[in-house]
Design an enzyme around this catalytic site. Structure first.
Site, PDB file in Angstrom:
ATOM      1  N   PHE A 130      -4.627   8.196  -2.696  1.00  0.00           N
ATOM      2  CA  PHE A 130      -5.712   7.135  -2.711  1.00  0.00           C
ATOM      3  C   PHE A 130      -5.252   6.058  -2.064  1.00  0.00           C
ATOM      4  CE2 PHE A 130      -8.340   3.802  -4.727  1.00  0.00           C
ATOM      5  CZ  PHE A 130      -9.354   4.263  -4.203  1.00  0.00           C
ATOM      6  N   ASP A 215       2.637   2.955  -0.529  1.00  0.00           N
ATOM      7  CA  ASP A 215       1.518   2.442  -1.193  1.00  0.00           C
ATOM      8  C   ASP A 215       1.952   2.229  -2.620  1.00  0.00           C
ATOM      9  OD1 ASP A 215      -0.560   1.545  -2.532  1.00  0.00           O
ATOM     10  OD2 ASP A 215      -2.011   2.911  -1.279  1.00  0.00           O
ATOM     11  N   LYS A 244      -3.441  -4.557  -7.226  1.00  0.00           N
ATOM     12  CA  LYS A 244      -3.523  -4.352  -8.914  1.00  0.00           C
ATOM     13  C   LYS A 244      -2.593  -5.340  -9.692  1.00  0.00           C
ATOM     14  CE  LYS A 244      -5.636  -0.012  -9.097  1.00  0.00           C
ATOM     15  NZ  LYS A 244      -5.754   0.958  -7.836  1.00  0.00           N
TER      16      LYS A 244
HETATM   17  C1  PLP Z   1      -6.304   1.056  -6.515  1.00  0.00           C
HETATM   18  C2  PLP Z   1      -5.415   1.602  -5.401  1.00  0.00           C
HETATM   19  C3  PLP Z   1      -5.817   1.094  -4.109  1.00  0.00           C
HETATM   20  C4  PLP Z   1      -7.003   0.444  -3.923  1.00  0.00           C
HETATM   21  O1  PLP Z   1      -7.032  -0.865  -4.360  1.00  0.00           O
HETATM   22  P1  PLP Z   1      -8.357  -1.828  -4.420  1.00  0.00           P
HETATM   23  O2  PLP Z   1      -7.713  -3.150  -5.205  1.00  0.00           O
HETATM   24  O3  PLP Z   1      -9.184  -1.245  -5.329  1.00  0.00           O
HETATM   25  O4  PLP Z   1      -8.737  -1.795  -3.005  1.00  0.00           O
HETATM   26  C5  PLP Z   1      -4.912   1.294  -3.086  1.00  0.00           C
HETATM   27  N1  PLP Z   1      -4.017   2.200  -3.252  1.00  0.00           N
HETATM   28  C6  PLP Z   1      -3.647   2.751  -4.629  1.00  0.00           C
HETATM   29  C7  PLP Z   1      -2.461   3.458  -4.570  1.00  0.00           C
HETATM   30  C8  PLP Z   1      -4.385   2.228  -5.733  1.00  0.00           C
HETATM   31  O5  PLP Z   1      -3.877   2.939  -6.889  1.00  0.00           O
END
Ligand code: PLP
Length: 388
Positions: A130, A215, A244
């Site tokens: 994700f 990520d 986050k």
């Molecule tokens: C939550 C998340 C995102 C997206 O972050 P947003 O601030 O909602 O755009 C991207 N990568 C990972 C691994 C995430 O957990």
């Protein structure tokens, strides 16, 4: 009119109508508009590293907004420079270069654009991964249900089975601009690859001249008991993306290039109006200082171990996976949604990323007393769902 009805009558329904309305929080506790108290073990989805209304965040944000709020990126400010320097320290690389934005999706968009500057156009990502909801970030998100309604997305993206180094070896070539993966797949249900996986992916990228992007939006800022979640593999990525927990509860994201393989942006190539604004940066600086000063990473590791041991004993729990305070409680039955909703009525905030997995990501400063309260209420909740 009740909050839920007003929400429904005014908001897009992309989140569904939230069942409760929260009005205040303190540490790992929150209260709703009926005065009901909850133990917050989701932490704004792995975001509130210091919990709610932490004094150091309140002070940093209040002072900053009272002095200098938004300025745009046409001017520099102390808070932003200071935070970029702190991040260079944390990634242990003075050649690291930081781009600030507001969210995880935006951080990954920046990574995609950097990868285009290599001249290569292909991106390899992992199934189940994700990376965000904007169209670029969605293009590299390995979850069909989220992608399909919005196709066509970016071309040149290939997905390989997460955790399978052979599949990665087959997919990566001299055409590959970047490989993007999470150290632990958070949204996919806290899926942890075998140890050594990231090291193998690093080697495959090296052999093909492809950039490795980690990520760390969810695993970052101490959540796993290390700063970004990949350090234990002994690798150095070419880029990492953060959001986050970075802003200590305020909206803030970052894309960081490391080492000398990754291209960097030249003037005019990218931007974000609010990205790295003084207030969010002040909160991030305060959060990082607190985590360092109070040795919070050590506490995270200890708390995580305690939860793993205690939760594994709960009847109905098959396995507890993850590291530090990013844990997936795998249930014997596909009752995760019912458990999350029953937990809410029992005063516990958690979520169900899949049918048999409960995810918890409490504030990193959660107390021993709150950890044991969580285990008790979670066990009772699971028992009620299974036998009630
Ligand atoms: C939550 C998340 C995102 C997206 O972050 P947003 O601030 O909602 O755009 C991207 N990568 C990972 C691994 C995430 O957990």
């Amino acid at each position: 009119m009740k909050h839920q009805e007003r929400w429904h009558a005014a908001m897009q329904n992309n989140y569904g109508v939230p069942p409760i309305t929260l009005v205040k929080g303190k540490g790992a506790e929150v209260w709703d508009d009926n005065g009901k108290r909850y133990l917050d073990f989701l932490g704004g989805i792995a975001t509130n590293v210091l919990g709610h209304a932490h004094p150091v965040i309140v002070k940093a944000v209040s002072e900053q907004i009272g002095k200098l709020g938004h300025v745009s990126n046409l001017y520099s400010h102390k808070q932003g420079i200071e935070l970029a320097e702190k991040l260079q320290d944390l990634v242990n690389d003075s050649s690291a270069r930081i781009f600030f934005c507001n969210s995880g999706a935006e951080a990954n968009e920046a990574a995609i654009k950097i990868s285009r500057l290599t001249g290569r156009k292909e991106i390899i990502a992992a199934t189940g991964g994700f990376h965000g909801r904007t169209t670029g970030a969605l293009s590299i998100t390995g979850q069909d249900a989220k992608r399909t309604p919005f196709e066509p997305l970016l071309s040149g993206v290939k997905f390989v089975e997460f955790g399978d180094p052979l599949a990665m070896r087959k997919a990566v070539s001299k055409k590959t601009a970047m490989v993007i993966i999470e150290a632990i797949q958070g949204e996919n249900g806290v899926v942890v690859p075998e140890s050594g996986y990231l090291r193998k992916v690093r080697a495959i990228c090296d052999q093909n001249g492809a950039l490795l992007v980690i990520d760390a939006v969810q695993t970052g800022m101490g959540r796993t008991g290390e700063w970004f979640g990949y350090e234990s593999e002994g690798i150095k990525p070419d880029m990492i993306t953060l959001a986050k927990g970075l802003g200590g509860g305020l909206p803030l994201g970052a894309m960081i290039t490391l080492g000398d393989r990754s291209p960097t942006f030249k003037p005019g190539e990218h931007g974000s109006t609010f990205g790295g604004n003084p207030v969010s940066c002040a909160a991030a600086n305060a959060a990082i200082d607190f985590i360092v000063k109070k040795d919070v990473l050590k506490k995270v590791a200890t708390s995580g171990k305690y939860l793993k041991v205690m939760l594994a004993k709960v009847p109905g729990v098959a396995q507890v996976r993850g590291r530090g305070l990013l844990l997936g409680i795998v249930l014997d039955a596909n009752v995760a949604t019912a458990v999350a909703s029953k937990a809410m009525s029992n005063g516990l905030l958690i979520n169900a990323p899949s049918r048999n997995v409960i995810r918890i990501a409490p504030p990193l400063i959660v107390s021993k007393k709150e950890l044991s309260e969580f285990v008790k209420v979670f066990a009772r909740t699971l028992n009620e769902v299974l036998n009630g």
